[in-house]
Design a protein around this motif. Structure first.
Motif, PDB file in Angstrom:
ATOM      1  N   LEU A 138      -1.725 -16.789 -34.965  1.00  0.00           N
ATOM      2  CA  LEU A 138      -1.756 -15.747 -33.936  1.00  0.00           C
ATOM      3  C   LEU A 138      -3.180 -15.276 -33.698  1.00  0.00           C
ATOM      4  O   LEU A 138      -3.591 -15.036 -32.556  1.00  0.00           O
ATOM      5  CB  LEU A 138      -0.857 -14.585 -34.369  1.00  0.00           C
ATOM      6  CG  LEU A 138      -0.618 -13.475 -33.343  1.00  0.00           C
ATOM      7  CD1 LEU A 138      -0.033 -14.046 -32.050  1.00  0.00           C
ATOM      8  CD2 LEU A 138       0.309 -12.416 -33.938  1.00  0.00           C
ATOM      9  N   LYS A 139      -3.953 -15.165 -34.780  1.00  0.00           N
ATOM     10  CA  LYS A 139      -5.332 -14.702 -34.654  1.00  0.00           C
ATOM     11  C   LYS A 139      -6.154 -15.625 -33.763  1.00  0.00           C
ATOM     12  O   LYS A 139      -6.847 -15.181 -32.844  1.00  0.00           O
ATOM     13  CB  LYS A 139      -5.978 -14.607 -36.038  1.00  0.00           C
ATOM     14  CG  LYS A 139      -7.416 -14.114 -36.014  1.00  0.00           C
ATOM     15  CD  LYS A 139      -7.963 -13.987 -37.422  1.00  0.00           C
ATOM     16  CE  LYS A 139      -7.308 -12.853 -38.170  1.00  0.00           C
ATOM     17  NZ  LYS A 139      -7.864 -12.637 -39.512  1.00  0.00           N
ATOM     18  N   THR A 140      -6.064 -16.929 -34.010  1.00  0.00           N
ATOM     19  CA  THR A 140      -6.843 -17.872 -33.203  1.00  0.00           C
ATOM     20  C   THR A 140      -6.323 -17.943 -31.778  1.00  0.00           C
ATOM     21  O   THR A 140      -7.106 -18.040 -30.829  1.00  0.00           O
ATOM     22  CB  THR A 140      -6.841 -19.265 -33.858  1.00  0.00           C
ATOM     23  OG1 THR A 140      -7.482 -19.169 -35.142  1.00  0.00           O
ATOM     24  CG2 THR A 140      -7.590 -20.276 -33.006  1.00  0.00           C
ATOM     25  N   SER A 141      -5.005 -17.894 -31.594  1.00  0.00           N
ATOM     26  CA  SER A 141      -4.465 -17.966 -30.234  1.00  0.00           C
ATOM     27  C   SER A 141      -4.917 -16.768 -29.408  1.00  0.00           C
ATOM     28  O   SER A 141      -5.174 -16.889 -28.211  1.00  0.00           O
ATOM     29  CB  SER A 141      -2.933 -18.051 -30.267  1.00  0.00           C
ATOM     30  OG  SER A 141      -2.360 -16.855 -30.762  1.00  0.00           O
ATOM     31  N   ARG A 142      -5.053 -15.600 -30.045  1.00  0.00           N
ATOM     32  CA  ARG A 142      -5.574 -14.440 -29.325  1.00  0.00           C
ATOM     33  C   ARG A 142      -7.036 -14.646 -28.956  1.00  0.00           C
ATOM     34  O   ARG A 142      -7.470 -14.308 -27.856  1.00  0.00           O
ATOM     35  CB  ARG A 142      -5.436 -13.183 -30.185  1.00  0.00           C
ATOM     36  CG  ARG A 142      -4.013 -12.641 -30.266  1.00  0.00           C
ATOM     37  CD  ARG A 142      -3.964 -11.470 -31.224  1.00  0.00           C
ATOM     38  NE  ARG A 142      -2.627 -10.913 -31.342  1.00  0.00           N
ATOM     39  CZ  ARG A 142      -2.132 -10.375 -32.459  1.00  0.00           C
ATOM     40  NH1 ARG A 142      -2.878 -10.347 -33.555  1.00  0.00           N
ATOM     41  NH2 ARG A 142      -0.916  -9.881 -32.484  1.00  0.00           N
ATOM     42  N   ARG A 143      -7.787 -15.211 -29.876  1.00  0.00           N
ATOM     43  CA  ARG A 143      -9.212 -15.408 -29.612  1.00  0.00           C
ATOM     44  C   ARG A 143      -9.445 -16.469 -28.538  1.00  0.00           C
ATOM     45  O   ARG A 143     -10.488 -16.465 -27.889  1.00  0.00           O
ATOM     46  CB  ARG A 143      -9.934 -15.787 -30.907  1.00  0.00           C
ATOM     47  CG  ARG A 143      -9.987 -14.646 -31.894  1.00  0.00           C
ATOM     48  CD  ARG A 143     -10.770 -14.977 -33.138  1.00  0.00           C
ATOM     49  NE  ARG A 143     -10.880 -13.797 -33.996  1.00  0.00           N
ATOM     50  CZ  ARG A 143     -11.644 -13.709 -35.071  1.00  0.00           C
ATOM     51  NH1 ARG A 143     -12.385 -14.751 -35.428  1.00  0.00           N
ATOM     52  NH2 ARG A 143     -11.694 -12.613 -35.786  1.00  0.00           N
ATOM     53  N   ALA A 144      -8.507 -17.378 -28.370  1.00  0.00           N
ATOM     54  CA  ALA A 144      -8.636 -18.424 -27.361  1.00  0.00           C
ATOM     55  C   ALA A 144      -7.947 -18.044 -26.048  1.00  0.00           C
ATOM     56  O   ALA A 144      -7.804 -18.887 -25.161  1.00  0.00           O
ATOM     57  CB  ALA A 144      -8.053 -19.736 -27.900  1.00  0.00           C
ATOM     58  N   ASP A 145      -7.545 -16.787 -25.938  1.00  0.00           N
ATOM     59  CA  ASP A 145      -6.852 -16.296 -24.738  1.00  0.00           C
ATOM     60  C   ASP A 145      -7.875 -15.643 -23.812  1.00  0.00           C
ATOM     61  O   ASP A 145      -8.459 -14.609 -24.142  1.00  0.00           O
ATOM     62  CB  ASP A 145      -5.782 -15.276 -25.158  1.00  0.00           C
ATOM     63  CG  ASP A 145      -5.000 -14.697 -23.983  1.00  0.00           C
ATOM     64  OD1 ASP A 145      -5.382 -14.946 -22.821  1.00  0.00           O
ATOM     65  OD2 ASP A 145      -4.013 -13.982 -24.229  1.00  0.00           O
ATOM     66  N   HIS A 146      -8.081 -16.245 -22.639  1.00  0.00           N
ATOM     67  CA  HIS A 146      -9.071 -15.730 -21.686  1.00  0.00           C
ATOM     68  C   HIS A 146      -8.419 -15.302 -20.371  1.00  0.00           C
ATOM     69  O   HIS A 146      -9.085 -15.258 -19.334  1.00  0.00           O
ATOM     70  CB  HIS A 146     -10.135 -16.797 -21.431  1.00  0.00           C
ATOM     71  CG  HIS A 146     -10.724 -17.354 -22.691  1.00  0.00           C
ATOM     72  ND1 HIS A 146     -11.585 -16.629 -23.489  1.00  0.00           N
ATOM     73  CD2 HIS A 146     -10.547 -18.548 -23.316  1.00  0.00           C
ATOM     74  CE1 HIS A 146     -11.920 -17.361 -24.537  1.00  0.00           C
ATOM     75  NE2 HIS A 146     -11.299 -18.517 -24.455  1.00  0.00           N
TER      76      HIS A 146
END
Length: 356
Positions: free
Chosen positions: A52-60
């Motif tokens: 979840l952490k990485t998916s949030r960071r890759a959400d633009h």
């Protein structure tokens, strides 16, 4: 100025800070005068991309371009794969992290620890540039002046990275050994600027419009990058822009404007993180906004016990409405305010450690 073929709005940048510069914060800083913002670092470990952490960071989603994503790791092939992963998700610029001083990151030889292994650092840069080139995506890099006072190698590495195809370099004016302690030094940044032809960005202790002016003059840098000083004060970018353009100070924001900015920021924050995580991760942002305001510390302590988004919004709204009864504008910033905030700066290190 440009990063490769990409034109930027101005030369005021938001520093990538783990646990801080998520999409809502980046968009807020852009709204308030920053010309460019880099994401929190995304790990090159493929096994964490589904988290979840990485998916949030890759959400633009909805983010204005150019979208710049910082990647971190120690293996050239994995960093190349991370480049493809983030370009597929909208990255228009890839930034390599060789500046993070967090102990857990450096213990794995990532972040600024890569500056101690020059062949590996160059191998990683070459792999990322090769991976990004077919997409027409420029590669940038953020580093420190070196590992320690007697291991300042930023100038040599800057030349090597430029030769390998890096199209912009950001230098934080401290060694890894310093962390965020002591004063940033700018002589090394000036030496890097003199040694390369690509744009160079100065980072470290840019806390006021005057300091931005002085750092630009001392280093000859093409841009300045603001980190901790934007926490709770995202309007610093328009203050700097106004001062650089006119030599005069912009009036501090109205309390009513800050109330609206923070409430809007919180809504965007909850939208990204959801209620459970959102209300908790928002606390640090609220704390930064109020830390120097009347009754701010007492409010911060009370607010930290709230576990519901609606209650948190209402508490923030009520606090600023009460503040507006006694003052029209937020008090003018003092550099001492950031010194008082130095303990909170370790938020970046703690968040970076948690991320890895």
């Amino acid at each position: 100025m440009h990063i490769g073929p990409i034109a930027l709005e101005n030369r005021l940048f938001v520093a990538p800070m783990a646990g801080v510069t998520d999409r809502p914060f980046r968009m807020l800083c852009r709204q308030l005068g920053a010309g460019y913002a880099v994401s929190e670092m995304v790990t090159s470990r493929k096994d964490l991309w589904g988290s979840l952490k990485t998916s949030r960071r890759a959400d633009h989603a909805g983010e204005p371009g150019p979208i710049a994503v910082q990647i971190a790791g120690t293996d050239a092939a994995m960093m190349a794969e991370a480049t493809h992963y983030n370009i597929d998700r909208g990255a228009q610029i890839i930034d390599i992290n060789m500046g993070c001083p967090a102990k857990k990151v450096c213990n794995k030889w990532a972040g600024s620890a890569l500056m101690r292994d020059e062949p590996l650092a160059l191998e990683i840069v070459c792999a990322v540039v090769d991976a990004a080139a077919p997409h027409g995506v420029p590669v940038t890099l953020k580093m420190r002046t070196g590992w320690s006072a007697d291991q300042r190698n930023a100038v040599k590495l800057a030349r090597d990275f430029e030769s390998a195809g890096v199209q912009m370099l950001t230098v934080h004016g401290r060694t890894r050994e310093q962390g965020y302690k002591g004063a940033a030094e700018y002589d090394t940044i000036a030496a890097v600027k003199a040694a390369v032809r690509v744009p160079v960005v100065a980072n470290g202790d840019v806390t006021s419009p005057e300091k931005a002016r002085d750092v630009l003059a001392a280093t000859g840098a093409d841009a300045v990058m603001v980190g901790r000083a934007a926490q709770g004060r995202p309007w610093i970018f328009r203050e700097i822009a106004h001062f650089l353009a006119t030599g005069t100070h912009l009036a501090p924001p109205l309390v009513a404007e800050v109330r609206k900015l923070l409430l809007d920021h919180l809504q965007e924050h909850y939208g990204l993180y959801g209620e459970y995580s959102g209300v908790r991760t928002a606390r640090k942002h609220i704390g930064w906004y109020v830390r120097t305001l009347p009754g701010g510390e007492a409010f911060r302590a009370r607010m930290n016990a709230i576990e519901d988004c609606e209650q948190q919004l209402r508490a923030v709204s009520d606090y600023f409405e009460g503040l507006a009864e006694g003052m029209d504008r937020i008090p003018a910033h003092r550099d001492a305010d950031l010194a008082d905030h130095a303990g909170d700066a370790d938020e970046e290190e703690k968040a970076a450690t948690a991320a890895h």
